[in-house]
Scaffold this active site. Sequence first.
Site, PDB file in Angstrom:
ATOM      1  N   ASN A  62       0.863  -1.183   0.000  1.00 52.74           N
ATOM      2  CA  ASN A  62       0.000   0.000   0.000  1.00 52.74           C
ATOM      3  C   ASN A  62       0.905   1.240   0.000  1.00 52.74           C
ATOM      4  OD1 ASN A  62      -1.716   2.087   0.586  1.00 52.74           O
ATOM      5  ND2 ASN A  62      -2.508   1.201   2.493  1.00 52.74           N
ATOM      6  N   VAL A  63       0.814   2.047  -1.058  1.00 54.30           N
ATOM      7  CA  VAL A  63       1.719   3.200  -1.165  1.00 54.30           C
ATOM      8  C   VAL A  63       1.462   4.256  -0.089  1.00 54.30           C
ATOM      9  CG1 VAL A  63       2.131   2.931  -3.647  1.00 54.30           C
ATOM     10  CG2 VAL A  63       0.267   4.422  -2.862  1.00 54.30           C
ATOM     11  N   ASN A  89       2.193   5.865 -10.093  1.00 48.05           N
ATOM     12  CA  ASN A  89       0.965   5.766 -10.878  1.00 48.05           C
ATOM     13  C   ASN A  89      -0.269   5.444 -10.031  1.00 48.05           C
ATOM     14  OD1 ASN A  89      -0.690   4.888 -13.434  1.00 48.05           O
ATOM     15  ND2 ASN A  89      -0.670   3.096 -12.077  1.00 48.05           N
ATOM     16  N   SER A 152      -2.965  14.483 -13.362  1.00 44.05           N
ATOM     17  CA  SER A 152      -4.236  14.388 -14.093  1.00 44.05           C
ATOM     18  C   SER A 152      -4.615  15.772 -14.592  1.00 44.05           C
ATOM     19  CB  SER A 152      -5.338  13.891 -13.151  1.00 44.05           C
ATOM     20  OG  SER A 152      -6.619  14.178 -13.682  1.00 44.05           O
ATOM     21  N   TYR A 164      -9.132  15.130  -5.120  1.00 47.77           N
ATOM     22  CA  TYR A 164      -8.314  14.616  -6.241  1.00 47.77           C
ATOM     23  C   TYR A 164      -7.548  15.761  -6.920  1.00 47.77           C
ATOM     24  CZ  TYR A 164      -7.491  11.746 -10.483  1.00 47.77           C
ATOM     25  OH  TYR A 164      -6.935  11.041 -11.531  1.00 47.77           O
ATOM     26  N   ALA A 166      -6.635  18.612  -5.620  1.00 47.23           N
ATOM     27  CA  ALA A 166      -5.577  19.091  -4.709  1.00 47.23           C
ATOM     28  C   ALA A 166      -4.378  18.143  -4.758  1.00 47.23           C
ATOM     29  CB  ALA A 166      -6.117  19.193  -3.283  1.00 47.23           C
ATOM     30  N   LYS A 168      -3.513  16.006  -7.183  1.00 48.08           N
ATOM     31  CA  LYS A 168      -2.845  15.975  -8.497  1.00 48.08           C
ATOM     32  C   LYS A 168      -2.113  17.278  -8.800  1.00 48.08           C
ATOM     33  CE  LYS A 168      -4.029  11.751  -9.674  1.00 48.08           C
ATOM     34  NZ  LYS A 168      -3.007  10.692  -9.769  1.00 48.08           N
TER      35      LYS A 168
END
Length: 254
Positions: A62-63, A89, A152, A164, A166, A168
């Site tokens: 889990n990253v 990724n 993204s 998302y 914030a 990216k």
Amino acid sequence: MDIQGHKFLVTGGASGMGRNFTLNLAKLGGDVAFCDLNEEAIAEVETEGAALPGKVVGFKANVASEDEVVALIKNVREALGGLDGVVNNAGIFRDGLLVKADRETGEIKKMSLKKWQQVIDVDLTGPFLISREFAAAAIENKHPGVIVNISSISRYGNMGQSNYSAAKAGLVADTKLWGNELARYGIRTGAIAPGFVDTPILQGMRPDVLEKMLRAVPLRRAANPDEIFLAVKFIIECDFFTGRCIDVDGGQVV
Ligand code: NAD
């Protein structure tokens, strides 16, 4: 940096773009470790990669977990005999408006802290941990390297994606500053900001909803993961590239 003969880690490598990057790097003769959460899918990608010129080795990690990332970088370095590059990724989204008033009842709905945090943990803390551990080991070994971050088009601020967008956008800022901080050690960075890409996320959508979304793209279609891989390949191979983000979005503006 040549891909052939070098060693890479791709996070979230068991699905979609990560799977594509893992297999494409190995096709070009790179040795590739990938991590993911889903053990069954990890085994499938390992099987798919078995006949390719480069090695393909999967790890469950889990990253967003500091302990797991520290162990992962150590284990990957041991399994491949070193590490030259990482592709950050792995990513998730949990969309919702910041605050929404129900049209009929006036009831106020808020984006939960849990939804916010889950996305920040995977999409921003994950790349931070992976890049930190990768760079520390590379510097210790006086070894050059490259960090590729998958951002993204939502980095520009997309409605319904406070969390998302914030994460990216933060990832693109970190790509720039890591490029500056790490250049003296021979480590380069690059980000890629894709628009819609044909991965399981899109394949699960209602066709009419998808068609409406794709009307906003000047090229009127989603990207094939191979088209995003071209940018990954460019960032790895071009030794004069660092600190910048490549938008691969079919001309779409958010
Ligand atoms: P996907 O869901 O097909 O694959 C993502 C993979 O990451 C999955 O296998 C998942 O299990 C893994 N993952 C999730 N959380 C993880 C964690 N904590 N630790 C390790 N692995 C984890 O997604 P995709 O469409 O291939 O997207 C890949 C990346 O590209 C993501 O960062 C996404 O935000 C970004 N992106 C996707 C699109 C698109 O249209 N598909 C567009 C722009 C950016």
